[in-house]
Design an enzyme around this catalytic site. Sequence first.
Site: not given
Length: 304
Positions: A63, A113
């Site tokens: 990227c 999480d």
Amino acid sequence: MVDITHKNNTLRTAVAQAIVKVGSSKTIDAIKAKKIPKGDVFEMAKTAGLFAVKRTSDIIPDCHPLPIEYTSIEYTINNLEIIIDITVKTIYKTGVEVEAMHGASVVALTMYDMLKPIDKNIEISTIKLLHKKGGKSSYKDNGKPYSAGVVVCSDSIAAGHKEDRAGKTIITKLKECGVQINSYSIIPDERSEIQEKVKDLKTSGNDLIIFTGGTGLSPRDVTPEAIVPLLDRRIPGIEETIRNYGQNRMPYAMLSRSVSGIIGDSIVLALPGSTNGAKESMEAIFPSILHLFKVLKGATHDNI
């Protein structure tokens, strides 16, 4: 990384989505009431997503680093599903779909999480690109097949002393854009021959008439002087785009005398004669210049 130096900056937009599915409606209630032990799930996940979008090039090797100019993250609750929609925008040479998907995945993972201490059945079920626009596919012309005549203006090439490269470069780009090559010729840089060739190619019904060579500052370079009197109208924006594209790559582009205009419903271009000059000029304006045919068609209809 992939070479994108030949590309133009455009407004690029990508919308990605991720879905987090929880195991109980009590988890959804706790999120809404902001009673999750690790904090406000939506705000924490949003912050993580913003960081992720901006740091995508640090994580994904191929990227390109690029300027992120807008990011939005929105949530929709549908029963036990939390739908995450993320929009990313930039004005750059390459798209932001990976940035949007990376951001969506990190938002979802942050939720996982934060929620796992109270819910052991959290599931990230979907990460996908919903929409993107602003690249080459957004400006691709889907009209009729267009035809072109390509003319190389050079005394030395016409005399057989040099080999043509610029004209062949132009033809390669035209074929990439789906344009049919009706004519390819090499003529001396003579005013009368250039004008006769313009008239001949126009009579033959070519949509595009492209000359390369004879646009320098030497007294022998007369292509612009030959073509301009024949034009119904010049299109300064195309000439400016060609010069700006070249100037961003090398300082001598300011010396170019490219010409663009229309005769009837045909586009006429005079491009530099160097191989790089012709190549960069074509990259600067194709395929987006083909949109001009729709503009011309609309203008014709308006005049009827």
